[in-house]
Design a protein around this motif. Sequence first.
Motif, PDB file in Angstrom:
ATOM      1  N   SER A 133       0.797  -1.226   0.000  1.00 17.70           N
ATOM      2  CA  SER A 133       0.000   0.000   0.000  1.00 17.70           C
ATOM      3  C   SER A 133       0.829   1.274   0.000  1.00 17.70           C
ATOM      4  N   SER A 134       2.134   1.192   0.193  1.00 21.91           N
ATOM      5  CA  SER A 134       2.983   2.384   0.264  1.00 21.91           C
ATOM      6  C   SER A 134       3.595   2.774  -1.068  1.00 21.91           C
ATOM      7  N   TYR A 135       3.382   1.968  -2.099  1.00 24.54           N
ATOM      8  CA  TYR A 135       4.108   2.175  -3.349  1.00 24.54           C
ATOM      9  C   TYR A 135       3.176   2.285  -4.546  1.00 24.54           C
ATOM     10  N   ALA A 136       3.604   3.120  -5.485  1.00 25.31           N
ATOM     11  CA  ALA A 136       2.917   3.159  -6.767  1.00 25.31           C
ATOM     12  C   ALA A 136       3.085   1.809  -7.468  1.00 25.31           C
ATOM     13  N   MET A 137       2.145   1.497  -8.345  1.00 27.91           N
ATOM     14  CA  MET A 137       2.204   0.279  -9.135  1.00 27.91           C
ATOM     15  C   MET A 137       2.000   0.636 -10.600  1.00 27.91           C
ATOM     16  N   GLY A 138       2.586  -0.148 -11.471  1.00 28.40           N
ATOM     17  CA  GLY A 138       2.458   0.159 -12.887  1.00 28.40           C
ATOM     18  C   GLY A 138       2.403  -1.081 -13.760  1.00 28.40           C
ATOM     19  N   TRP A 139       1.975  -0.861 -14.978  1.00 29.90           N
ATOM     20  CA  TRP A 139       1.988  -1.899 -16.011  1.00 29.90           C
ATOM     21  C   TRP A 139       2.763  -1.362 -17.221  1.00 29.90           C
ATOM     22  N   PHE A 140       3.603  -2.216 -17.747  1.00 27.57           N
ATOM     23  CA  PHE A 140       4.326  -1.942 -18.979  1.00 27.57           C
ATOM     24  C   PHE A 140       4.041  -3.093 -19.940  1.00 27.57           C
ATOM     25  N   ARG A 141       4.385  -2.911 -21.198  1.00 30.02           N
ATOM     26  CA  ARG A 141       4.239  -4.003 -22.155  1.00 30.02           C
ATOM     27  C   ARG A 141       5.392  -3.976 -23.141  1.00 30.02           C
ATOM     28  N   GLN A 142       5.667  -5.149 -23.679  1.00 34.19           N
ATOM     29  CA  GLN A 142       6.714  -5.256 -24.682  1.00 34.19           C
ATOM     30  C   GLN A 142       6.276  -6.200 -25.782  1.00 34.19           C
ATOM     31  N   ALA A 143       6.184  -5.674 -26.987  1.00 35.97           N
ATOM     32  CA  ALA A 143       5.843  -6.474 -28.154  1.00 35.97           C
ATOM     33  C   ALA A 143       7.134  -6.984 -28.798  1.00 35.97           C
ATOM     34  N   PRO A 144       7.057  -8.064 -29.564  1.00 37.91           N
ATOM     35  CA  PRO A 144       8.251  -8.610 -30.202  1.00 37.91           C
ATOM     36  C   PRO A 144       8.962  -7.571 -31.058  1.00 37.91           C
ATOM     37  N   GLY A 145      10.258  -7.421 -30.844  1.00 38.06           N
ATOM     38  CA  GLY A 145      11.058  -6.500 -31.638  1.00 38.06           C
ATOM     39  C   GLY A 145      10.903  -5.036 -31.266  1.00 38.06           C
ATOM     40  N   LYS A 146      10.173  -4.770 -30.172  1.00 41.18           N
ATOM     41  CA  LYS A 146       9.945  -3.377 -29.776  1.00 41.18           C
ATOM     42  C   LYS A 146      10.461  -3.128 -28.368  1.00 41.18           C
ATOM     43  N   GLU A 147      10.646  -1.854 -28.056  1.00 40.41           N
ATOM     44  CA  GLU A 147      11.047  -1.459 -26.714  1.00 40.41           C
ATOM     45  C   GLU A 147       9.888  -1.639 -25.738  1.00 40.41           C
ATOM     46  N   ARG A 148      10.221  -1.842 -24.483  1.00 38.62           N
ATOM     47  CA  ARG A 148       9.184  -1.897 -23.459  1.00 38.62           C
ATOM     48  C   ARG A 148       8.563  -0.507 -23.325  1.00 38.62           C
ATOM     49  N   GLU A 149       7.248  -0.451 -23.212  1.00 36.31           N
ATOM     50  CA  GLU A 149       6.578   0.844 -23.123  1.00 36.31           C
ATOM     51  C   GLU A 149       5.632   0.888 -21.930  1.00 36.31           C
ATOM     52  N   PHE A 150       5.480   2.077 -21.398  1.00 36.93           N
ATOM     53  CA  PHE A 150       4.574   2.329 -20.278  1.00 36.93           C
ATOM     54  C   PHE A 150       3.133   2.184 -20.741  1.00 36.93           C
ATOM     55  N   VAL A 151       2.310   1.573 -19.884  1.00 30.11           N
ATOM     56  CA  VAL A 151       0.885   1.431 -20.176  1.00 30.11           C
ATOM     57  C   VAL A 151       0.043   2.230 -19.178  1.00 30.11           C
ATOM     58  N   ALA A 152       0.262   1.982 -17.888  1.00 29.93           N
ATOM     59  CA  ALA A 152      -0.564   2.642 -16.879  1.00 29.93           C
ATOM     60  C   ALA A 152       0.116   2.551 -15.523  1.00 29.93           C
ATOM     61  N   SER A 153      -0.213   3.496 -14.640  1.00 27.49           N
ATOM     62  CA  SER A 153       0.264   3.425 -13.267  1.00 27.49           C
ATOM     63  C   SER A 153      -0.770   4.014 -12.337  1.00 27.49           C
ATOM     64  N   ILE A 154      -0.629   3.675 -11.067  1.00 29.54           N
ATOM     65  CA  ILE A 154      -1.550   4.154 -10.049  1.00 29.54           C
ATOM     66  C   ILE A 154      -0.747   4.534  -8.821  1.00 29.54           C
ATOM     67  N   GLU A 155      -1.089   5.674  -8.222  1.00 30.04           N
ATOM     68  CA  GLU A 155      -0.377   6.146  -7.049  1.00 30.04           C
ATOM     69  C   GLU A 155      -0.599   5.206  -5.871  1.00 30.04           C
ATOM     70  N   TRP A 156       0.269   5.313  -4.885  1.00 28.83           N
ATOM     71  CA  TRP A 156       0.179   4.447  -3.711  1.00 28.83           C
ATOM     72  C   TRP A 156      -1.183   4.596  -3.019  1.00 28.83           C
ATOM     73  N   SER A 157      -1.740   5.821  -3.051  1.00 32.58           N
ATOM     74  CA  SER A 157      -3.019   6.078  -2.402  1.00 32.58           C
ATOM     75  C   SER A 157      -4.193   5.604  -3.254  1.00 32.58           C
ATOM     76  N   GLY A 158      -3.938   5.364  -4.528  1.00 32.47           N
ATOM     77  CA  GLY A 158      -5.018   5.000  -5.435  1.00 32.47           C
ATOM     78  C   GLY A 158      -5.755   6.186  -6.011  1.00 32.47           C
ATOM     79  N   ARG A 159      -5.409   7.387  -5.550  1.00 35.51           N
ATOM     80  CA  ARG A 159      -6.165   8.572  -5.977  1.00 35.51           C
ATOM     81  C   ARG A 159      -5.785   9.037  -7.379  1.00 35.51           C
ATOM     82  N   GLY A 160      -4.574   8.787  -7.799  1.00 35.14           N
ATOM     83  CA  GLY A 160      -4.143   9.231  -9.122  1.00 35.14           C
ATOM     84  C   GLY A 160      -3.785   8.064 -10.009  1.00 35.14           C
ATOM     85  N   THR A 161      -4.267   8.122 -11.241  1.00 33.23           N
ATOM     86  CA  THR A 161      -3.882   7.111 -12.229  1.00 33.23           C
ATOM     87  C   THR A 161      -3.359   7.808 -13.474  1.00 33.23           C
ATOM     88  N   TYR A 162      -2.481   7.128 -14.175  1.00 31.11           N
ATOM     89  CA  TYR A 162      -1.851   7.688 -15.371  1.00 31.11           C
ATOM     90  C   TYR A 162      -1.914   6.629 -16.453  1.00 31.11           C
TER      91      TYR A 162
END
Length: 127
Positions: A30-59
Amino acid sequence: QAQLVESGGGLVPAGGSLRLSCVVSGRTFSSYAMGWFRQAPGKEREFVASIEWSGRGTYIADSVKGRFTISRDNAKNTVYLQMNSLRPEDTAVYVCAAGAYAYYSHAAYRESDFASWGQGTQVTVSS
């Protein structure tokens, strides 16, 4: 050392939905932000989404905005990625990540904002 285990990936037709889950152990979730990334074949890993530790902010990355949402359940040490209206270009390995800094109050979207990573779950969207 935190352990992150993703689940929920699979094969889905275009326009379908999936919900990915990531369970975290070995740290105070509960103290840390969490995120999701993705990587397609032959491509760089890219940011998908994240959520603040409090849950109040998402990106959300522009490429998935309006289709994907991120949420967390601190009681279950779990972060979710709800993916709707999936497209073939969403095909990738989706990786869960735990934030590097407790109570981080800024948007976390760079790989350097995260300290622990899961192994990933494959999402394949057929056309």
